[in-house]
Motif scaffolding. Structure first.
Motif, short mmCIF file in Angstrom:
data_model
loop_
_atom_site.label_atom_id
_atom_site.label_comp_id
_atom_site.label_asym_id
_atom_site.label_seq_id
_atom_site.Cartn_x
_atom_site.Cartn_y
_atom_site.Cartn_z
N LEU A 149 0.83 -1.20 0.00
CA LEU A 149 0.00 0.00 0.00
C LEU A 149 0.87 1.25 0.00
O LEU A 149 0.51 2.28 -0.63
N ASN A 150 1.98 1.21 0.70
CA ASN A 150 2.88 2.36 0.69
C ASN A 150 3.45 2.59 -0.71
O ASN A 150 3.57 3.74 -1.18
N ASN A 151 3.78 1.47 -1.40
CA ASN A 151 4.25 1.62 -2.78
C ASN A 151 3.14 2.17 -3.68
O ASN A 151 3.38 3.03 -4.56
N LYS A 152 1.92 1.66 -3.50
CA LYS A 152 0.79 2.17 -4.27
C LYS A 152 0.56 3.64 -3.99
O LYS A 152 0.29 4.44 -4.90
N LEU A 153 0.67 3.99 -2.66
CA LEU A 153 0.47 5.39 -2.29
C LEU A 153 1.53 6.28 -2.95
O LEU A 153 1.22 7.40 -3.41
N ALA A 154 2.76 5.79 -3.03
CA ALA A 154 3.81 6.59 -3.67
C ALA A 154 3.49 6.83 -5.15
O ALA A 154 3.67 7.93 -5.69
N GLY A 155 2.98 5.77 -5.85
CA GLY A 155 2.61 5.94 -7.25
C GLY A 155 1.45 6.90 -7.42
O GLY A 155 1.44 7.75 -8.34
N GLU A 156 0.46 6.77 -6.57
CA GLU A 156 -0.71 7.65 -6.65
C GLU A 156 -0.33 9.08 -6.32
O GLU A 156 -0.87 10.04 -6.91
N GLU A 157 0.57 9.25 -5.35
CA GLU A 157 1.01 10.62 -5.05
C GLU A 157 1.78 11.20 -6.23
O GLU A 157 1.69 12.42 -6.53
N ALA A 158 2.53 10.34 -6.96
CA ALA A 158 3.20 10.83 -8.18
C ALA A 158 2.17 11.23 -9.24
O ALA A 158 2.30 12.26 -9.93
N GLU A 159 1.12 10.39 -9.39
CA GLU A 159 0.05 10.73 -10.33
C GLU A 159 -0.64 12.02 -9.92
O GLU A 159 -0.99 12.85 -10.78
N LEU A 160 -0.83 12.22 -8.59
CA LEU A 160 -1.45 13.45 -8.10
C LEU A 160 -0.58 14.66 -8.42
O LEU A 160 -1.08 15.73 -8.84
N ALA A 161 0.74 14.48 -8.25
CA ALA A 161 1.63 15.59 -8.58
C ALA A 161 1.56 15.92 -10.08
O ALA A 161 1.54 17.11 -10.50
N ALA A 202 -8.88 19.25 -14.08
CA ALA A 202 -9.36 19.40 -12.70
C ALA A 202 -9.97 18.09 -12.19
O ALA A 202 -9.75 17.67 -11.05
N ALA A 203 -10.73 17.42 -13.11
CA ALA A 203 -11.33 16.14 -12.71
C ALA A 203 -10.26 15.08 -12.45
O ALA A 203 -10.34 14.27 -11.52
N LYS A 204 -9.22 15.11 -13.32
CA LYS A 204 -8.14 14.15 -13.15
C LYS A 204 -7.41 14.38 -11.82
O LYS A 204 -7.04 13.42 -11.12
N LYS A 205 -7.24 15.65 -11.43
CA LYS A 205 -6.60 15.94 -10.14
C LYS A 205 -7.46 15.44 -8.99
O LYS A 205 -6.96 14.83 -8.02
N ASN A 210 -8.50 11.53 -4.66
CA ASN A 210 -9.35 10.49 -4.06
C ASN A 210 -8.60 9.16 -3.92
O ASN A 210 -8.73 8.45 -2.92
N LYS A 211 -7.83 8.84 -4.96
CA LYS A 211 -7.05 7.59 -4.89
C LYS A 211 -6.03 7.65 -3.74
O LYS A 211 -5.84 6.68 -3.01
N VAL A 212 -5.34 8.79 -3.60
CA VAL A 212 -4.35 8.91 -2.52
C VAL A 212 -5.02 8.79 -1.16
O VAL A 212 -4.52 8.10 -0.24
N ALA A 213 -6.17 9.48 -1.00
CA ALA A 213 -6.89 9.41 0.27
C ALA A 213 -7.36 8.00 0.57
O ALA A 213 -7.29 7.51 1.71
N GLN A 214 -7.83 7.31 -0.46
CA GLN A 214 -8.31 5.94 -0.28
C GLN A 214 -7.15 5.01 0.13
O GLN A 214 -7.29 4.16 1.00
N THR A 215 -6.00 5.18 -0.51
CA THR A 215 -4.85 4.32 -0.17
C THR A 215 -4.37 4.60 1.25
O THR A 215 -4.02 3.66 1.99
#
Length: 437
Positions: A149-161, A202-205, A210-215
């Motif tokens: 989950l930490n690895n997933k969170l890191a990817g999602e945070e990269a996507e969020l950035a 904006a929707a993509k952000k 949401n994905k980061v918060a869920q992870t």
């Protein structure tokens, strides 16, 4: 007619020998006054022995019981270990003839209980090992899941950035496109396309957020599950550990009860050996106090007395306090035993008949109940042997030998009431050295 009786009664004209006899007796008396005289102290006592194990010993009953058989009678001679009498049990706690066997069965039963708890401890240890393995496996799974989950969170945070960057770019392009549209440089269609791109960014952000918060929520849930797992397994392990300690306590208690029962078995076996009263040493049985079969003996009650055969005799004499300073260890004492004829010349001990020589080996410092001081006298091996037929308790008259003085000095001392001369005993070693010199 001549009267002959007159001549025999009256000796006026005859010579007498009275003066001669008087002079002879006077000279003999003078000579006697210069003869040697051995000063002495007369004491009384009785025969005894030096060693406690050679004195008459009481035979006591070690346990209460009923007499069922006598093997001896008064006056019998016995050997050490001979059976004198046999007892039977009278206490209700020991009447069971199979008491030892039943107690041993209780010991075996307690050992079985102990073995059961030991097996239970083995099972508990296996359960503890299994739970520890299961807990470690579960915690490892949760750790791996948290890592994923930490690895997933890191990817999602990269996507969020990336979405944030894209949104900022779209927002900037949208602002320029709107200004150009307001100035009439671009068409409405172009402006609407740029607006759609901005809305998609904006929707993509928002989707990336949401994905980061869920992870993050999933990571928190797994952490909570991990703590719950630790708590759950801790409770299970504590419960099993408590059962293990309880079983160990039961084993310790069983060991204590087993030791107690084994002690009882040993006591019962030893008690069975006490039903036979044995002779403590070689000797003669006297003064039997119980007279038949079936009599009850109390614990420690005197049954009889055994007089040892082998005795090293000694004499205990009692000395007046005024004569105590005159008696020392090594003092020579002439003993006269009751029942053995003696002719005594107290001033000439070497001329006496029926006396036996001894020497003082100890003088007690404590006064006896009779107001006299007791001293112990043993046989002098260098003199005539003591009579073998003396018995303990035989009366003895003692003559403690002091200094050799002339008879006139002894008469003068007695007339004036002076004590005998102090006699210094020479040690045997010094005397032997003088003889060797």
């Amino acid at each position: 007619m001549k009267i002959h009786s007159y001549d025999k009664i009256y000796h006026i004209n005859k010579k007498t020998k009275v003066k001669r006899w008087f002079l002879f007796i006077f000279l003999a008396g003078i000579i006697v006054l210069f003869l040697p005289w051995t000063q002495n102290i007369k004491v009384k006592g009785n025969a005894t022995t030096l060693y406690q194990d050679q004195r008459p010993q009481q035979l006591n009953s070690p346990i209460p019981g009923r007499i069922i058989k006598w093997n001896v009678k008064n006056g019998d001679y016995v050997k050490k270990g001979d059976t004198l009498l046999k007892l039977s049990e009278v206490k209700e706690d020991y009447l069971d003839p199979l008491l030892v066997q039943r107690t041993e069965q209780q010991v075996d039963a307690k050992k079985g209980v102990r073995d059961y708890y030991q097996a239970k401890i083995g099972t508990t240890n296996s359960q503890l090992d299994a739970l520890n393995s299961s807990r470690d496996l579960k915690l490892n799974q949760l750790k791996i899941k948290i890592s994923q989950l930490n690895n997933k969170l890191a990817g999602e945070e990269a996507e969020l950035a990336a979405a944030n960057n894209e949104l900022r770019l779209s927002e900037d392009q949208y602002a320029r496109q709107k200004k150009m549209y307001d100035e009439g440089l671009v068409s409405l269609t172009q402006f609407q396309q740029r607006n759609v791109s901005f809305q998609n960014a904006a929707a993509k952000k928002t989707s990336a957020e949401n994905k980061v918060a869920q992870t993050r929520q999933e990571i928190m849930n797994v952490s909570i599950e991990q703590n719950a797992t630790i708590q759950d397994y801790t409770e299970k392990l504590s419960k099993i550990e408590g059962e293990r300690f309880q079983s160990m306590g039961q084993i310790e208690g069983s060991d204590g009860e087993i030791a107690k029962l084994q002690n009882q078995v040993a006591n019962y076996k030893a008690r069975q050996g006490l039903y036979f009263i044995l002779a403590s040493q070689d000797g003669q049985i006297v003064q039997i106090n119980k007279a038949g079969i079936g009599e009850i003996l109390k614990d420690g009650e005197n049954i009889a007395t055994i007089v040892p055969n082998k005795i090293d005799y000694a004499v205990e004499i009692y000395i007046k306090p005024v004569d105590l300073p005159l008696v020392k260890e090594g003092q020579r004492v002439m003993c006269i035993f009751d029942g053995f004829p003696a002719i005594v010349f107290s001033g000439w001990p070497n001329s006496s008949y029926g006396t036996f020589a001894g020497k003082v080996i100890a003088v007690e410092n404590n006064i006896s109940p009779n107001g006299l001081f007791k001293a112990l006298v043993i046989e002098d091996k260098n003199e005539k042997q003591w009579p073998p037929k003396i018995k303990i308790g035989t009366g003895v008259q003692g003559i403690a030998i002091l200094n050799d003085v002339p008879i006139w000095y002894e008469l003068w001392r007695n007339i004036n009431g002076f004590p005998p001369d102090y006699y210094e005993v020479k040690p045997e070693k010094s005397a032997a050295n003088e003889k060797s010199k």
